[in-house]
Design a protein around this motif. Structure first.
Motif, short mmCIF file in Angstrom:
data_model
loop_
_atom_site.label_atom_id
_atom_site.label_comp_id
_atom_site.label_asym_id
_atom_site.label_seq_id
_atom_site.Cartn_x
_atom_site.Cartn_y
_atom_site.Cartn_z
N LEU A 16 -8.85 9.27 8.01
CA LEU A 16 -9.21 7.89 8.27
C LEU A 16 -10.29 7.40 7.31
CD1 LEU A 16 -9.29 8.24 12.14
CD2 LEU A 16 -7.65 6.88 10.84
N PRO A 17 -10.33 6.10 7.03
CA PRO A 17 -11.37 5.55 6.15
C PRO A 17 -12.75 5.63 6.81
CG PRO A 17 -10.04 3.79 7.10
CD PRO A 17 -9.36 5.07 7.47
N ASP A 18 -13.78 5.68 6.00
CA ASP A 18 -15.14 5.86 6.52
C ASP A 18 -15.62 4.68 7.35
OD1 ASP A 18 -15.21 8.30 5.28
OD2 ASP A 18 -16.31 7.61 3.52
N MET A 45 0.83 -1.21 0.00
CA MET A 45 0.00 0.00 0.00
C MET A 45 0.86 1.25 0.00
SD MET A 45 -2.90 -1.18 2.79
CE MET A 45 -3.95 0.24 2.48
N VAL A 46 1.96 1.22 0.75
CA VAL A 46 2.87 2.37 0.78
C VAL A 46 3.54 2.55 -0.57
CG1 VAL A 46 4.95 3.32 1.86
CG2 VAL A 46 3.25 2.14 3.26
N ILE A 47 3.96 1.45 -1.19
CA ILE A 47 4.58 1.52 -2.51
C ILE A 47 3.61 2.11 -3.52
CG2 ILE A 47 5.48 0.12 -4.42
CD1 ILE A 47 6.67 -1.76 -2.33
N ARG A 48 2.33 1.78 -3.39
CA ARG A 48 1.31 2.34 -4.30
C ARG A 48 0.90 3.75 -3.87
NH1 ARG A 48 -0.87 -2.93 -3.62
NH2 ARG A 48 -2.46 -2.10 -2.20
N ALA A 49 1.48 4.24 -2.76
CA ALA A 49 1.16 5.58 -2.25
C ALA A 49 -0.32 5.73 -1.95
CB ALA A 49 1.63 6.66 -3.22
N GLU A 50 -0.91 4.71 -1.33
CA GLU A 50 -2.31 4.81 -0.94
C GLU A 50 -2.46 5.81 0.20
OE1 GLU A 50 -4.65 1.37 -0.56
OE2 GLU A 50 -3.60 0.24 -2.13
N PRO A 51 -3.64 6.38 0.40
CA PRO A 51 -3.82 7.45 1.38
C PRO A 51 -3.35 7.08 2.79
CG PRO A 51 -5.73 7.29 -0.03
CD PRO A 51 -4.86 6.13 -0.39
N PHE A 52 -2.88 8.08 3.49
CA PHE A 52 -2.30 7.96 4.82
C PHE A 52 -3.22 7.18 5.77
CE2 PHE A 52 0.56 10.76 7.71
CZ PHE A 52 0.85 9.66 8.50
N VAL A 108 -10.42 3.93 18.66
CA VAL A 108 -11.09 4.80 17.68
C VAL A 108 -11.05 6.25 18.12
CG1 VAL A 108 -13.28 5.29 16.55
CG2 VAL A 108 -12.56 2.93 16.85
N ALA A 109 -11.26 6.51 19.42
CA ALA A 109 -11.24 7.88 19.92
C ALA A 109 -9.88 8.53 19.70
CB ALA A 109 -11.60 7.90 21.40
N VAL A 110 -8.81 7.80 19.95
CA VAL A 110 -7.47 8.35 19.75
C VAL A 110 -7.22 8.62 18.26
CG1 VAL A 110 -5.00 7.89 19.94
CG2 VAL A 110 -6.52 7.31 21.83
N LEU A 111 -7.65 7.71 17.40
CA LEU A 111 -7.45 7.91 15.97
C LEU A 111 -8.21 9.13 15.46
CD1 LEU A 111 -7.57 4.24 14.61
CD2 LEU A 111 -5.57 5.72 14.85
N TYR A 112 -9.42 9.32 15.96
CA TYR A 112 -10.18 10.50 15.53
C TYR A 112 -9.59 11.78 16.09
CZ TYR A 112 -13.87 8.06 13.02
OH TYR A 112 -14.56 7.34 12.10
N LEU A 113 -9.00 11.71 17.28
CA LEU A 113 -8.31 12.89 17.81
C LEU A 113 -7.13 13.24 16.92
CD1 LEU A 113 -7.67 15.03 19.92
CD2 LEU A 113 -6.49 13.27 21.26
N LEU A 114 -6.38 12.23 16.48
CA LEU A 114 -5.26 12.48 15.58
C LEU A 114 -5.75 13.08 14.26
CD1 LEU A 114 -3.21 9.23 16.20
CD2 LEU A 114 -2.60 11.54 16.92
N GLN A 115 -6.90 12.61 13.78
CA GLN A 115 -7.45 13.20 12.55
C GLN A 115 -7.84 14.65 12.78
OE1 GLN A 115 -9.65 10.93 9.62
NE2 GLN A 115 -11.45 12.21 10.00
N GLY A 116 -8.36 14.95 13.96
CA GLY A 116 -8.67 16.34 14.29
C GLY A 116 -7.42 17.21 14.31
#
Length: 344
Positions: free
Chosen positions: A239-241, A113-120, A271-279
């Motif tokens: 993050l993905p939906d 996925m990284v080689i294909r440069a897929e979204p972060f 999930v809460a930590v990941l959404y905080l990072l997205q914020g």
């Protein structure tokens, strides 16, 4: 779209690198990976991903295998040291196995996925899912040999918490502080989410560092238009939906009991930590959109942390949660979203 800009699964080898140089590179990555597995896991994914970008996927797996052999040798030598107990060896083995299953192998599986440069965010989400699957499979497999990675992690959690309580009592700390440390010790079932959050942070930091390294620049330059350079800048972390369904599942925590409550609580924490990072990524993107330089960005982050405190972080977490619906970063399109001059 970024994910369709590359159709090969391997980086293009540099013409001026001999097989001997590749072999030395793989050996160096193996030694570095072994050191990080034992002592400093934070950039372990970066080492393996960098090896894959420089030398190819097979070389990355080879470096990983070499690192595992070196770590096994280290554990074998440690087992012969005077005074080493069986409990200490079991604890060390469980820790190393957790890092391998929860961090190293998932990082290697997202290398394509990284080689294909897929979204972060898609890369991080896939890595977390694979960490969960591999840790669960490892727990079941090791239990056949009388070893429980989860039980060892819980024991370590409780030991550390008990040490805090003892230190606070000796230091005559307030009773509220001591009770809080005791409460932390009683929440040992959250050791799973704590490990997953740590692994997710390690992958995020590794991708941020990888995006600044020469190997990524060379890899990006090979793509049509060189448009993949800015994929792994922090402001592009989205993050993905499907993570919204995980949030809804975690939200059941107050309504359920027993084992299910422990499972949903762990999901909610991750999930809460990941959404905080997205914020936080949204906040960073707004600073870039406003043209804030280094001083302005530092000032904005200081104001966010010291003036708003938990309220500001909570609002950013909510923004991260609703970003899938409102796409806060694209209210106003930026002409140059991946300029190298911006520091993430």
């Amino acid at each position: 779209m970024i994910e369709t800009s590359l159709h090969t699964s391997e980086p293009v080898a540099l013409p001026d690198r001999s097989s001997g140089q590749v072999a030395r590179s793989v050996i160096g990555h193996a030694v570095l990976a072994a050191m990080m597995i034992v002592a400093l896991q934070v950039f372990l994914p970066a080492v393996l991903l960098h090896c894959g970008l420089r030398n190819g996927r097979r070389s990355a797996w080879t470096a990983f295998a070499g690192a595992v052999l070196l770590v096994a040798l280290f554990l074998g030598i440690s087992a012969q040291a005077p005074g080493t107990t069986a409990a200490e060896l079991r604890s060390a083995f469980a820790s190393v196995a957790g890092v391998l299953l929860g961090l190293a192998v998932p990082a290697l599986t997202v290398l394509p996925m990284v080689i294909r440069a897929e979204p972060f965010g898609r890369v991080v989400g896939a890595m977390v899912l694979r960490s969960i699957g591999l840790l669960a499979a490892g727990e079941l497999a090791f239990r056949a040999f009388g070893i429980s990675l989860y039980s060892e992690a819980v024991r370590q959690w409780q030991t550390v918490a008990a040490g805090w309580v003892e230190q606070y009592r000796e230091a005559k700390m307030p009773a509220d502080v001591i009770r809080f440390a005791e409460w932390i010790g009683s929440q040992s079932y959250l050791v799973v989410s704590s490990a997953l959050v740590g692994f997710a942070l390690f992958v995020i930091l590794s991708l941020l560092m990888l995006g600044r390294l020469r190997a990524w620049r060379e890899h990006s330059a090979q793509q049509p238009g060189g448009g993949t350079f800015g994929v792994y800048l922090f402001r592009n972390f989205a993050l993905p939906d499907w993570l919204l369904f995980a949030f809804l599942f975690g939200g059941l925590t107050p309504l359920v009991h027993g084992l299910l409550q422990k499972v949903t609580a762990n999901v909610l924490v991750v999930v809460a930590v990941l959404y905080l990072l997205q914020g936080l990524a949204i906040f960073r993107s707004l600073l870039v959109a406003m043209g804030a330089g280094l001083f302005g960005s530092l000032l904005a982050w200081m104001l966010l942390v010291f003036l708003t405190g938990g309220i500001g972080m909570g609002l950013l977490g909510v923004a991260g949660l609703f970003d899938s619906f409102f796409d806060f970063r694209h209210f106003k399109k930026r002409k140059d979203d991946s300029h190298e001059g911006h520091s993430d």
